[in-house]
Design a protein around this motif. Structure first.
Motif, PDB file in Angstrom:
ATOM      1  N   VAL A   1      85.826  -6.921 -20.172  1.00  0.00           N
ATOM      2  CA  VAL A   1      84.725  -6.934 -21.141  1.00  0.00           C
ATOM      3  C   VAL A   1      84.699  -8.285 -21.862  1.00  0.00           C
ATOM      4  O   VAL A   1      85.655  -8.625 -22.562  1.00  0.00           O
ATOM      5  CB  VAL A   1      84.858  -5.783 -22.156  1.00  0.00           C
ATOM      6  CG1 VAL A   1      83.907  -5.971 -23.323  1.00  0.00           C
ATOM      7  CG2 VAL A   1      84.600  -4.440 -21.469  1.00  0.00           C
TER       8      VAL A   1
ATOM      9  N   VAL B   1      90.213  -4.800 -27.347  1.00  0.00           N
ATOM     10  CA  VAL B   1      89.313  -5.853 -26.871  1.00  0.00           C
ATOM     11  C   VAL B   1      89.375  -7.079 -27.777  1.00  0.00           C
ATOM     12  O   VAL B   1      89.307  -8.218 -27.299  1.00  0.00           O
ATOM     13  CB  VAL B   1      87.867  -5.330 -26.701  1.00  0.00           C
ATOM     14  CG1 VAL B   1      87.156  -5.148 -28.040  1.00  0.00           C
ATOM     15  CG2 VAL B   1      87.071  -6.240 -25.775  1.00  0.00           C
TER      16      VAL B   1
ATOM     17  N   ASP C   1      80.067  -2.680 -29.457  1.00  0.00           N
ATOM     18  CA  ASP C   1      79.493  -2.600 -28.113  1.00  0.00           C
ATOM     19  C   ASP C   1      78.041  -3.066 -28.075  1.00  0.00           C
ATOM     20  O   ASP C   1      77.194  -2.551 -28.808  1.00  0.00           O
ATOM     21  CB  ASP C   1      79.597  -1.165 -27.596  1.00  0.00           C
ATOM     22  CG  ASP C   1      81.045  -0.710 -27.494  1.00  0.00           C
ATOM     23  OD1 ASP C   1      81.726  -1.164 -26.565  1.00  0.00           O
ATOM     24  OD2 ASP C   1      81.499   0.068 -28.357  1.00  0.00           O
TER      25      ASP C   1
ATOM     26  N   SER D   1      79.692  -4.709 -23.266  1.00  0.00           N
ATOM     27  CA  SER D   1      80.498  -3.593 -22.763  1.00  0.00           C
ATOM     28  C   SER D   1      79.706  -2.352 -22.382  1.00  0.00           C
ATOM     29  O   SER D   1      80.304  -1.368 -21.926  1.00  0.00           O
ATOM     30  CB  SER D   1      81.524  -3.197 -23.828  1.00  0.00           C
ATOM     31  OG  SER D   1      80.844  -2.874 -25.039  1.00  0.00           O
TER      32      SER D   1
ATOM     33  N   TYR E   1      88.343  -2.826 -21.114  1.00  0.00           N
ATOM     34  CA  TYR E   1      88.282  -3.480 -22.424  1.00  0.00           C
ATOM     35  C   TYR E   1      89.367  -4.555 -22.561  1.00  0.00           C
ATOM     36  O   TYR E   1      89.193  -5.530 -23.292  1.00  0.00           O
ATOM     37  CB  TYR E   1      88.401  -2.444 -23.544  1.00  0.00           C
ATOM     38  CG  TYR E   1      87.062  -1.884 -23.953  1.00  0.00           C
ATOM     39  CD1 TYR E   1      86.496  -2.176 -25.180  1.00  0.00           C
ATOM     40  CD2 TYR E   1      86.332  -1.069 -23.085  1.00  0.00           C
ATOM     41  CE1 TYR E   1      85.257  -1.685 -25.550  1.00  0.00           C
ATOM     42  CE2 TYR E   1      85.089  -0.568 -23.438  1.00  0.00           C
ATOM     43  CZ  TYR E   1      84.556  -0.881 -24.671  1.00  0.00           C
ATOM     44  OH  TYR E   1      83.313  -0.396 -25.014  1.00  0.00           O
TER      45      TYR E   1
ATOM     46  N   LEU F   1      90.226   1.117 -28.641  1.00  0.00           N
ATOM     47  CA  LEU F   1      89.471   0.211 -27.782  1.00  0.00           C
ATOM     48  C   LEU F   1      88.990  -1.018 -28.546  1.00  0.00           C
ATOM     49  O   LEU F   1      88.981  -2.132 -28.005  1.00  0.00           O
ATOM     50  CB  LEU F   1      88.287   0.950 -27.158  1.00  0.00           C
ATOM     51  CG  LEU F   1      88.662   1.997 -26.099  1.00  0.00           C
ATOM     52  CD1 LEU F   1      87.435   2.786 -25.671  1.00  0.00           C
ATOM     53  CD2 LEU F   1      89.336   1.353 -24.885  1.00  0.00           C
TER      54      LEU F   1
ATOM     55  N   ASN G   1      82.792   3.254 -31.625  1.00  0.00           N
ATOM     56  CA  ASN G   1      83.836   3.353 -30.611  1.00  0.00           C
ATOM     57  C   ASN G   1      85.165   3.783 -31.236  1.00  0.00           C
ATOM     58  O   ASN G   1      85.280   3.918 -32.458  1.00  0.00           O
ATOM     59  CB  ASN G   1      83.979   2.001 -29.900  1.00  0.00           C
ATOM     60  CG  ASN G   1      84.471   2.144 -28.469  1.00  0.00           C
ATOM     61  OD1 ASN G   1      85.184   3.082 -28.137  1.00  0.00           O
ATOM     62  ND2 ASN G   1      84.077   1.208 -27.622  1.00  0.00           N
TER      63      ASN G   1
END
Length: 221
Positions: A87, A121, A13, A19, A83, A117, A113
């Motif tokens: 993103v 992504v 991130d 994000s 995501y 996720l 994270n």
């Protein structure tokens, strides 16, 4: 920057993907369900914490009735659509990932994270298969700035720490890479831009786009 580097490890991130805006809105929506507003400085308090550490913090600070695991699941469910569909990768990231694989450099993500996720992504952008490992801070003893997640990444990539290069966007993450004995490149992100001077002082390199690494136009700090 890539001289004598055998593995590159990315934070997620704010580093590999843009994000951070997702989590700002999730904080608002999640706490709003309890009639609470987001306190000033909350994101600063959470920097570097693992997904689990963050859930523990929320449960204690806001006296939430859910278990830590339930809080984590709610957050993942709230973030998953964004995501998968909204993103973006950071500028030049996809080209840089392909460039590294052409050079047979091993790749990992080491993030605070959730695994779900991260996996989602990377798949949404068609780059999941490029990565040899995904490591989350929940898998190790301590979140960033402790070096644990980066040391585990090096172990899984079968690479000496001196041959690992880290990309990070915030000070706790940069410190985690440095504490692991690795070289670190700081990545520009609008949410950490107030830290830019400190990021440059702490990291070995600084970029605003991954194209700069390929072109050799990055900043040595």
């Amino acid at each position: 920057m890539l001289t004598e580097i055998e593995a590159v490890i990315f934070d997620l991130d704010g580093t590999l993907v843009d994000s951070m805006w997702v989590w700002s809105q999730i904080d608002i929506d999640f706490l709003g369900k309890y009639g609470l507003t987001v306190p000033a400085g909350l994101q600063n308090d959470l920097e570097g914490m693992s997904f689990t550490e963050t859930a523990v913090y929320f449960k204690k600070r806001f006296s939430l009735p859910e278990t830590v695991e339930e809080i984590k699941q709610v957050w993942q469910d709230m973030a998953m659509d964004a995501y998968c569909t909204a993103v973006p990768l950071k500028p030049g990231a996809k080209e840089f990932i392909a460039y590294l694989k052409e050079k047979n450099i091993r790749l990992a993500v080491a993030s605070s994270n959730s695994y779900g996720l991260i996996d989602a992504v990377l798949k949404s952008h068609g780059v999941r298969e490029y990565f040899d490992s995904i490591i989350t801070s929940c898998q190790v003893n301590k979140g960033k700035p402790a070096p644990d997640v980066y040391l585990e990444a090096a172990r899984q990539l079968h690479t000496e720490v001196s041959q690992c290069l880290v990309f990070e966007d915030i000070i706790p993450g940069i410190l985690a890479g440095k504490n692991a004995g690795m070289r670190v490149c700081a990545v520009d992100d609008r949410y950490s831009r107030p830290q830019e001077k400190e990021k440059k002082e702490t990291a070995d390199y600084f970029i605003t786009s991954y194209h700069q690494v390929i072109e050799g136009s990055y900043e040595e700090t």
